[in-house]
Scaffold this motif. Sequence first.
Motif, mmCIF file in Angstrom:
data_model
loop_
_atom_site.group_PDB
_atom_site.id
_atom_site.type_symbol
_atom_site.label_atom_id
_atom_site.label_comp_id
_atom_site.label_asym_id
_atom_site.label_seq_id
_atom_site.Cartn_x
_atom_site.Cartn_y
_atom_site.Cartn_z
ATOM 1 N N THR A 41 -8.339 15.505 -3.693
ATOM 2 C CA THR A 41 -8.867 15.178 -2.372
ATOM 3 C C THR A 41 -10.282 14.628 -2.494
ATOM 4 O OG1 THR A 41 -9.596 17.450 -2.098
ATOM 5 C CG2 THR A 41 -7.457 16.880 -1.154
ATOM 6 N N ASN A 77 0.806 5.756 -0.781
ATOM 7 C CA ASN A 77 0.061 6.957 -1.160
ATOM 8 C C ASN A 77 0.438 7.397 -2.554
ATOM 9 O OD1 ASN A 77 -1.552 7.611 1.127
ATOM 10 N ND2 ASN A 77 0.304 8.226 2.202
ATOM 11 N N LEU A 127 -10.911 11.502 -3.054
ATOM 12 C CA LEU A 127 -10.854 10.257 -3.816
ATOM 13 C C LEU A 127 -9.850 9.315 -3.155
ATOM 14 C CD1 LEU A 127 -10.756 11.769 -7.399
ATOM 15 C CD2 LEU A 127 -12.729 10.776 -6.235
ATOM 16 N N ASP A 128 -9.960 8.028 -3.428
ATOM 17 C CA ASP A 128 -9.018 7.044 -2.893
ATOM 18 C C ASP A 128 -7.641 7.341 -3.458
ATOM 19 O OD1 ASP A 128 -7.592 4.875 -2.008
ATOM 20 O OD2 ASP A 128 -8.897 3.373 -2.908
ATOM 21 N N SER A 129 -6.715 7.742 -2.603
ATOM 22 C CA SER A 129 -5.381 8.139 -3.059
ATOM 23 C C SER A 129 -4.334 7.065 -2.811
ATOM 24 C CB SER A 129 -4.969 9.437 -2.354
ATOM 25 O OG SER A 129 -4.852 9.198 -0.959
ATOM 26 N N LEU A 130 -4.756 5.852 -2.471
ATOM 27 C CA LEU A 130 -3.800 4.782 -2.186
ATOM 28 C C LEU A 130 -3.642 3.844 -3.376
ATOM 29 C CD1 LEU A 130 -4.898 3.824 1.432
ATOM 30 C CD2 LEU A 130 -2.988 5.286 0.743
ATOM 31 N N TYR A 131 -2.408 3.461 -3.619
ATOM 32 C CA TYR A 131 -2.124 2.407 -4.568
ATOM 33 C C TYR A 131 -1.967 1.128 -3.752
ATOM 34 C CZ TYR A 131 -1.305 5.735 -8.321
ATOM 35 O OH TYR A 131 -1.462 6.708 -9.262
ATOM 36 N N ARG A 132 -2.660 0.071 -4.162
ATOM 37 C CA ARG A 132 -2.624 -1.202 -3.450
ATOM 38 C C ARG A 132 -2.304 -2.327 -4.416
ATOM 39 N NH1 ARG A 132 -7.209 1.443 -1.914
ATOM 40 N NH2 ARG A 132 -7.414 1.972 0.272
ATOM 41 N N VAL A 192 0.880 -1.177 0.000
ATOM 42 C CA VAL A 192 0.000 0.000 0.000
ATOM 43 C C VAL A 192 0.913 1.221 0.000
ATOM 44 C CG1 VAL A 192 -1.720 1.345 1.278
ATOM 45 C CG2 VAL A 192 -1.841 -1.139 1.291
#
Length: 180
Positions: free
Chosen positions: A71, A65, A73-78, A63
């Motif tokens: 802002t 950022n 919105l989902d700002s995480l890369y998973r 995971v």
Amino acid sequence: KYPNPCIQRLQQADDLAQSLFNSCFDICDGPDAPNVDVIELDREVILLLSNARASNNFGEAYVENGLGIPTGLDSLYRFEGYRIYQFAGPGISLAEADNPERVREIAQFDFDNGITEVFNWRPVPEDDNPLTTPFLAPELVAKGSDNGIRHSLRITQDAFASGGDTRLINHRRYYFSVVA
């Protein structure tokens, strides 16, 4: 006479610079590719996928950022899964993934979690977005099938074989790549 300045480009540059500053200039690396062990058998190859403890994707738990994502919105890369490719020969890279004469996707595994599309954020060209927000838009980069993560792949067919028999040939070199 000078053209009107483009405030949007200035705002994009400012947002990106602020995001880089806030993250101490650490850009998103993406999940490490897995270790791949190969077992050669009669007319087949088995690929075994694993992530070492030192990997940023150990336990398939990557995971990180993202930078510059609007802002709210989902700002995480998973980590979501693996894509396995066969190359036509040596000296080919994934930069050529859009050329089916050189690179072919042969398998894809992703978490069985209801997520079937993965997006990256890309800047919206000025002509398509005159002074409106957000300045970044989602771009589809992978389409999954929610088939679950697997750590082994049995390969018996050559994706580049021509003619009727596509089975692997013993003692021939084949080239594969796995991307997380």
